[in-house]
Design a protein around this motif. Structure first.
Motif, PDB file in Angstrom:
ATOM      1  N   PRO A   1       1.044  -1.484  -0.034  1.00 49.97           N
ATOM      2  CA  PRO A   1      -0.048   0.234   0.648  1.00 49.97           C
ATOM      3  C   PRO A   1       0.990   0.792   0.066  1.00 49.97           C
ATOM      4  N   THR A   2       0.294   2.339  -0.826  1.00 52.72           N
ATOM      5  CA  THR A   2       0.787   4.212  -0.808  1.00 52.72           C
ATOM      6  C   THR A   2       0.034   4.580  -0.532  1.00 52.72           C
ATOM      7  N   GLU A   3      -0.158   5.075   0.602  1.00 52.40           N
ATOM      8  CA  GLU A   3      -0.828   6.518   0.052  1.00 52.40           C
ATOM      9  C   GLU A   3      -0.287   7.944   0.573  1.00 52.40           C
ATOM     10  N   LEU A   4      -0.051   9.075  -0.540  1.00 47.79           N
ATOM     11  CA  LEU A   4       0.512   9.924  -0.640  1.00 47.79           C
ATOM     12  C   LEU A   4      -0.508  10.799  -0.345  1.00 47.79           C
ATOM     13  N   ASP A   5      -0.553  12.186   0.257  1.00 51.99           N
ATOM     14  CA  ASP A   5      -1.300  13.297   0.286  1.00 51.99           C
ATOM     15  C   ASP A   5      -0.656  15.108   0.072  1.00 51.99           C
ATOM     16  N   LEU A   6      -1.101  15.446  -1.173  1.00 50.85           N
ATOM     17  CA  LEU A   6      -0.041  16.576  -2.346  1.00 50.85           C
ATOM     18  C   LEU A   6      -1.051  16.616  -2.849  1.00 50.85           C
ATOM     19  N   LEU A   7      -0.344  18.354  -3.709  1.00 47.67           N
ATOM     20  CA  LEU A   7      -0.946  19.141  -3.763  1.00 47.67           C
ATOM     21  C   LEU A   7      -1.472  18.849  -5.011  1.00 47.67           C
ATOM     22  N   ALA A   8      -2.044  19.190  -6.005  1.00 45.47           N
ATOM     23  CA  ALA A   8      -2.160  18.506  -7.717  1.00 45.47           C
ATOM     24  C   ALA A   8      -1.364  20.009  -8.432  1.00 45.47           C
ATOM     25  N   THR A   9      -1.117  19.883  -8.716  1.00 43.50           N
ATOM     26  CA  THR A   9       0.316  21.001  -9.584  1.00 43.50           C
ATOM     27  C   THR A   9       1.527  19.920 -10.527  1.00 43.50           C
ATOM     28  N   PRO A  10       1.241  20.839 -11.416  1.00 44.76           N
ATOM     29  CA  PRO A  10       1.922  20.124 -12.778  1.00 44.76           C
ATOM     30  C   PRO A  10       3.587  19.534 -12.064  1.00 44.76           C
TER      31      PRO A  10
ATOM     32  N   LEU B   1      -5.168  10.521 -13.899  1.00 43.92           N
ATOM     33  CA  LEU B   1      -6.199  10.346 -12.846  1.00 43.92           C
ATOM     34  C   LEU B   1      -5.383  12.376 -11.605  1.00 43.92           C
ATOM     35  N   LEU B   2      -4.393  12.519 -11.154  1.00 41.89           N
ATOM     36  CA  LEU B   2      -3.508  13.402 -10.885  1.00 41.89           C
ATOM     37  C   LEU B   2      -4.206  14.931 -11.749  1.00 41.89           C
ATOM     38  N   THR B   3      -4.028  14.461 -13.288  1.00 43.90           N
ATOM     39  CA  THR B   3      -3.486  15.979 -13.446  1.00 43.90           C
ATOM     40  C   THR B   3      -5.407  16.186 -13.911  1.00 43.90           C
ATOM     41  N   ASN B   4      -6.185  15.279 -14.326  1.00 44.22           N
ATOM     42  CA  ASN B   4      -7.002  15.691 -13.823  1.00 44.22           C
ATOM     43  C   ASN B   4      -8.394  16.156 -13.243  1.00 44.22           C
ATOM     44  N   VAL B   5      -7.419  16.123 -11.932  1.00 42.59           N
ATOM     45  CA  VAL B   5      -7.693  17.328 -11.370  1.00 42.59           C
ATOM     46  C   VAL B   5      -7.407  18.557 -11.228  1.00 42.59           C
TER      47      VAL B   5
ATOM     48  N   VAL C   1      -3.523  10.536  -2.689  1.00 39.73           N
ATOM     49  CA  VAL C   1      -3.509   9.196  -3.967  1.00 39.73           C
ATOM     50  C   VAL C   1      -3.113   8.236  -3.002  1.00 39.73           C
ATOM     51  N   ARG C   2      -3.423   6.958  -3.467  1.00 41.39           N
ATOM     52  CA  ARG C   2      -3.720   5.529  -2.779  1.00 41.39           C
ATOM     53  C   ARG C   2      -3.410   4.482  -3.581  1.00 41.39           C
TER      54      ARG C   2
END
Length: 141
Positions: free
Chosen positions: A6-15, A39-43, A55-56
């Protein structure tokens, strides 16, 4: 063999977060990294730069790899589009659709999670299973 730790990351959606996410997921298969960054790029494209996301990447009981991106806007639902031949955008969910065994959205009161599940070619799934993906209706239908 895919990495199902399992991987979980909290981040800000930026390029800038896109290549950083790929780096954090380097132990996972290419398809996992590609789906997570799409999926991140869609955000970024639909909710705006700086949107906080989680992101998980986890394994499922069926041996699949599940990729989830949770954002704070339950109203902005993804729509699978048919991008024109020369269009520079609109292919993210089509790519998810092509790679994933299934995908969907889990809406909650204050957020939503867009997810997909990926399988490997050696996991025993038939081609028919790969063609039976969950399709989301366009909003308002």
């Amino acid at each position: 063999m895919p990495d199902h730790s399992p991987t979980e990351l909290d981040l800000l959606a930026t390029p800038k977060a896109v290549p950083e996410l790929r780096h954090h997921l380097r132990a996972h298969d290419f398809e996992v990294r590609l789906c997570a960054t799409e999926l991140l790029t869609n955000v970024i494209d639909h909710l705006g730069e700086g949107t906080p996301v989680t992101v998980r990447v986890t394994g499922t009981t069926h041996g699949h790899t599940r990729v989830e991106v949770t954002d704070p806007d339950p109203r902005a639902l993804p729509v699978l589009l048919s991008a024109a031949g020369m269009a520079e955008s609109g292919r993210g969910l089509a790519l998810i659709e092509a790679l994933a065994h299934r995908w969907g959205v889990t809406p909650e009161a204050d957020r939503k999670t867009v997810w997909c599940e990926l399988t490997g070619p050696a996991d025993g799934d038939s081609e028919q299973d790969h063609q039976t993906r969950r399709r989301l209706p366009a909003p308002g239908r």
